[in-house]
Design an enzyme around this catalytic site. Structure first.
Site, short mmCIF file in Angstrom:
data_model
loop_
_atom_site.label_atom_id
_atom_site.label_comp_id
_atom_site.label_asym_id
_atom_site.label_seq_id
_atom_site.Cartn_x
_atom_site.Cartn_y
_atom_site.Cartn_z
N ASP A 174 9.58 -7.22 -0.93
CA ASP A 174 9.53 -6.87 0.50
C ASP A 174 10.70 -7.38 1.33
O ASP A 174 10.71 -7.19 2.53
CB ASP A 174 8.21 -7.41 1.09
N ASP A 230 2.29 -12.28 3.21
CA ASP A 230 3.42 -12.79 3.98
C ASP A 230 3.10 -14.22 4.44
O ASP A 230 2.04 -14.47 5.02
CB ASP A 230 3.69 -11.87 5.17
ZN LIG Z 1 6.30 -9.09 3.27
#
Ligand SMILES: [Zn+2]
Length: 1005
Positions: free
Chosen positions: A369, A259
């Protein structure tokens, strides 16, 4: 036979855990340690090499939150270890074996060359020489933000995190890796996990059980190392049985979902990528069959800048075919909220980076995601030259199981893209028996397709794929009872999956995630920063193009490129959705302010160049719609995408605004207020009907309790509707403007510790009723909604998305509709019955919900939330936003008002000559972007789309003469060699199908 199955399984568990595992590194000696604690933020290795180190030992505490400690580890490989596999083993004091989101390290040699990252599930570092060893470990004390679950923690920002050390160094050794024991461990684990997934009636399960028992019998617990090989021999036969002919195929590819910011700031992701990518490139050298797929051009750009050596290793791995850049986006952006042009630019900048740096033309979108996926994606992906799409997150649906794993996904315009959704339900695969068996059981396209994708590796700084995973993959390649495992690129997987299953089912429309519905609203300042930036970028490109063509202005290619990339980065799927720690959002707000300042300056410079000097007011209409609008007490007319001396027009008779203490009336609409400032009536004077439901009041602010069961920043749970307070009491209701062309009433309310001031404004000639809102927000775990009960019988609403809109039913007949109890739109949502509609427009928010009871359709805009995890002070403070209601609007009106509200007219002084002209106008379609071509040829790029959902015969006109008009893709490359005919008057006819996005390269003559 008597059934002693459980006894054998329990024996195996104990021996594995207590005898085999500890024997892998049976021989070890401690390394000597010294430490240097970096006083502030992270420093380059060169600085650490020259620092003063202090003595340190295992068992000591280290690492204030977000601090960095450099450890110097020294030792000597004992002479009698010669010829054996020696490695250094570190345990930084990991709080769990959850990889990512806690302490991590990157190991360098004494000359400052990065070697490999260390993480909870990847603790070793190979030592390939004899004699003295000296290593430098950059250890990051990243706090484990969600350690106690979704509770407020001060750890998410440097200023509140405190100084108490977080970790206790647990191990720093030189050790011998006993290869026989290590391999035995993998043999036993793979067979054990496979066995546990097989039916108890399956003979294979019992064959494995007995083979494992024989291996345990052959293993001496007093000499695990000396007997490991004999134990392995007992397993050769069961490990060599090939998979069933009809076994499912797992196409595995190494992966590390990092991320770009989340429970750590952006600066930490810069280091996370270096650690993980160092690991991956080291692993590629040891395992020639290993292939790694890696998305997010931004992360490569960071590594290129900050760890050029690691970037060089990535280059080598790409060249060797072991590393595939995928996704073709600048970051893995949020899948819902980025505007149309921004989503296009994600693809443009991502793809171009991989083309420029590696010569790789990405074939697919990689978005495992993101929190749902817009129905605009199939077309945009195809227009960027993509052939496939990968998602994963839909497996998180709370209510409905998505029916396909391999399918054609169809967008709003009818474009289709071959899409896969890995049935293993993870993008951090580990090749456990349970994971593989689940993938096979779960795969819903059996009988049509035979294969699925498994991205494997620890993400978020967990170090990516490990050698253990690759050892498992080798054993699982062709093993009876298990799916076949083959390591291959996503491109290879998609080609094979599509070839065997060309008639895969079709899913049409958005991929709505039945979870994380709060991400349409949380961290409102981040969201408004994004919205503002997107529109400023549009304005800057348009005005700079006009100035470059009209006044020789130096088009700021580099500045715009940098600003675009900054905005694209902040669309990452934990920044724009609002699910990051306080640090990330604090920085994002500051960055958006800087971006806005820079873009305003760019626009100003270009506008000044274009307008020249003088005292004549010039008006700039950067929206694609013609406008007759009140500005500063004047009624101004402006053509689409135009600039030039201001053109005033006289207000039509009777269009003056009549404003009283409790009403606003401009001859088109009449708005009435009650004594508490609520809108008691909106009369559409043209249609002769009341807009609000009988007895209902408009713009009612409702404050809901908002504590989801988990995932605070992410989720709004359905039960929020059960508890609320209506903010009906006003402190004051005041007539604040009573000009001929504009009237406004201000309403002030106080509640809890918060205040809200709203100015409701009506202008001459416009049905749009603006509600300018300023909130000083100090609530906790609350959701603020603005409610509009409309006397409209809408079966469905239309919500703007990128380059078009989607329809969503207002009923909840099925569980799929019921699950969409909070949805998003971009600039507008529209509710209509036959012949009459109402639009709600906004300049900053996305979340809303719609319900219908009888003939009343209620639209509720979600304005603010106040979750406390992961940012305990999310959304506290001042917010400014404007939303508006447009009675009697059709979808074309909604589109036009959406642009107009987000792109206010600009007026500035300039020279008096000439008249205003549209730089580019496409009559019959909507212009989304006008810019100079990225190749700096001076060509003009125009991106237009059909915005109403019908066929359009449009006409392109420009203020400059054209030599040629070519249809290009999003990357401005020729698309099928189509050139459009120029008509005698220099205009061009365009045919667009519903929601078609058309990018044109205009060569000037
Ligand atoms: Zn993610």
């Amino acid at each position: 036979m008597h059934d002693d199955r459980r006894l054998v399984e329990q024996r195996l568990d104990r021996v594995l855990k207590q005898r085999v595992l500890p024997a892998i590194h049976a021989e070890s000696i401690p390394l000597d340690l010294t430490v240097w604690q970096v006083p502030g933020e992270p420093v380059p290795v060169a600085e650490a090499l020259g620092a003063e180190y202090e003595p340190f030992s295992v068992g000591q505490q280290w690492g204030r939150p977000w601090g960095t400690c450099w450890f110097r580890a020294t030792g000597v490989v004992p002479a009698h270890w010669a010829g054996r596999r020696v490695e250094a083993v570190f345990d930084l004091g990991w709080v769990s074996d959850w990889p990512g989101g806690q302490a991590e390290g990157l190991v360098y040699d004494v000359d400052g060359h990065p070697i490999k990252g260390i993480a909870p599930r990847n603790q070793h570092l190979p030592i390939t020489h004899q004699g003295p060893v000296e290593l430098l470990i950059e250890a990051a004390a990243n706090p484990d933000i969600l350690h106690d679950g979704f509770v407020p923690t001060p750890l998410g920002d440097l200023s509140t995190a405190g100084d108490a050390p977080l970790y206790k160094l647990a191990r720093a050794d030189l050790a011998v890796l006993d290869e026989n024991v290590w391999h035995l461990h993998h043999d036993l684990e793979v067979l054990r996990e496979l066995m546990l997934e097989l039916a108890e009636t399956d003979p294979r399960r019992h064959e494995i059980l007995r083979a494992l028992e024989r291996a345990l019998d052959a293993l001496s617990l007093d000499d695990v190392s000396g007997t490991a090989e004999a134990a392995r021999e007992q397993l050769v036969e069961v490990l060599s049985r090939p998979a069933h002919a009809s076994a499912h195929t797992i196409s595995a590819v190494g992966h590390a979902h990092i991320d770009s910011a989340w429970l750590w700031p952006l600066r930490e992701t810069v280091r996370k990528t270096a650690r993980t990518f160092a690991n991956v490139t080291a692993l590629a050298e040891d395992y020639p069959e290993f292939i790694f797929a890696c998305s997010q051009a931004q992360q490569y750009a960071w590594v290129k800048e900050h760890s050029p050596e690691v970037f060089g290793r990535i280059h080598a791995a790409v060249k060797a075919g072991q590393w595939q850049p995928v996704g073709g986006m600048w970051v893995e952006a949020d899948g819902n909220l980025p505007g149309g042009e921004a989503l296009a630019r994600q693809l443009v900048h991502g793809k171009r980076f991989f083309l420029d740096e590696f010569g790789v033309d990405c074939r697919g979108v990689w978005l495992p995601d993101s929190f749902g996926y817009t129905a605009a994606y199939p077309q945009l992906a195809r227009l960027a030259g993509m052939e496939w799409f990968l998602t994963q997150k839909i497996s998180w649906n709370q209510t409905n199981k998505f029916p396909h794993h391999t399918f054609w996904w169809e967008g709003i315009d009818g474009s289709r893209i071959f899409t896969h959704f890995p049935p293993a339900d993870t993008y951090n695969g580990e090749f456990t028996g349970a994971e593989l068996a689940h993938a096979v059981r779960n795969y819903s396209d059996k009988g049509g397709g035979t294969r699925s994708l498994l991205p494997f590796g620890f993400g978020d700084g967990g170090g990516g794929p490990t050698r253990d995973m690759l050892e498992r993959a080798r054993r699982l390649r062709d093993l009876e009872g298990s799916p076949r495992v083959t390591i291959e690129t996503p491109d290879a997987f998609f080609a094979a999956a599509r070839a065997e299953y060309p008639n895969a089912p079709v899913w049409s429309g958005e991929l709505y995630l039945e979870l994380h519905r709060g991400t349409f609203t949380t961290q409102a300042r981040t969201k408004s920063g994004n919205r503002r930036s997107e529109h400023l970028l549009r304005e800057a490109e348009l005005v700079c193009t006009a100035a470059a063509l009209g006044a020789g202005f130096d088009y700021p290619y580099e500045r715009l490129d940098r600003l675009w990339k900054t905005v694209l980065l902040h669309q990452f799927h934990d920044i724009l959705p609002g699910s990051s720690i306080a640090w990330v959002h604090r920085e994002a707000e500051a960055t958006y302010a800087r971006v806005a300042g820079e873009l305003e300056a760019v626009i100003d410079e270009a506008a000044a160049a274009l307008a020249g000097s003088g005292d004549t007011p010039w008006v700039f209409n950067t929206s694609p719609v013609a406008r007759t609008e009140v500005f500063d007490g004047m009624l101004i007319q402006a053509d689409p995408s135009s600039a030039g001396p201001l053109r005033l027009t006289a207000p039509p008779a009777g269009s003056e605004v009549l404003a009283t203490e409790r009403s606003l009336d401009n001859g088109l609409v009449r708005v009435e207020f009650d004594d508490d400032g609520l809108i008691s009536s909106i009369r559409d004077l043209t249609a002769g009907r009341e807009v609000l439901a009988p007895g209902a009041r408009g713009n009612l602010l409702r404050l809901h309790a908002d504590l989801p069961n988990e995932w605070d920043a992410w989720d709004i749970d359905r039960h929020y509707r059960h508890q609320y307070v209506d903010l009906t009491r006003a402190e004051s209701v005041t007539l604040v403007e009573q000009a001929p062309l504009s009237g406004a009433i201000r309403v002030e309310r106080a509640f809890g510790d918060s205040r809200i001031v709203q100015t409701i404004r009506v202008r001459a000639g416009s049905r749009r009723i603006d509600i300018e809102t300023e909130v000083d927000w100090h609530e906790t775990e609350k959701l603020l909604k603005a409610t509009f009960p409309l006397d409209v019988h809408a079966e469905r609403t239309a919500a703007e998305i990128q380059f078009g809109h989607v329809f969503r039913p207002t009923h909840t007949n099925t569980s799929w509709e019921a699950a969409r109890f909070e949805v998003y739109c971009h600039r507008w949502v529209h509710a209509a019955e036959h012949g009459y509609g109402v639009a709600l427009i906004n300049d900053a928010t996305y979340g809303h919900d719609v319900s219908r009871e009888g003939g009343v359709t209620t639209v509720r805009l979600s304005l603010l939330r106040a979750p406390r995890s992961p940012d305990p002070h999310a959304d506290q403070g001042t917010h400014r936003m404007t939303y508006a209601i447009v009675p009697g609007a059709d979808i074309a009106d909604a589109v036009a008002e959406g642009y107009a509200l987000n792109l206010p007219l600009r007026v500035r002084p300039g020279g008096g000559a000439g008249e205003a002209r549209s730089l580019v106008d496409v009559e019959g379609a909507t212009v989304e972007a006008v810019k100079l071509a990225d190749d700096r040829s001076g060509d003009v790029i125009v991106r237009a789309y059909e915005s109403l959902g019908g066929r359009a015969r449009a006409r392109l006109r420009t203020s400059f003469p054209l030599a040629d008009v070519e249809v290009v893709d999003l990357l401005e490359r020729p698309l099928a060699g189509v050139h459009l005919a120029l008509d005698a008057d220099g205009s061009v006819a365009l045919d667009l199908h519903p929601f078609e996005v058309l990018t044109l390269r205009l060569r000037r003559s």
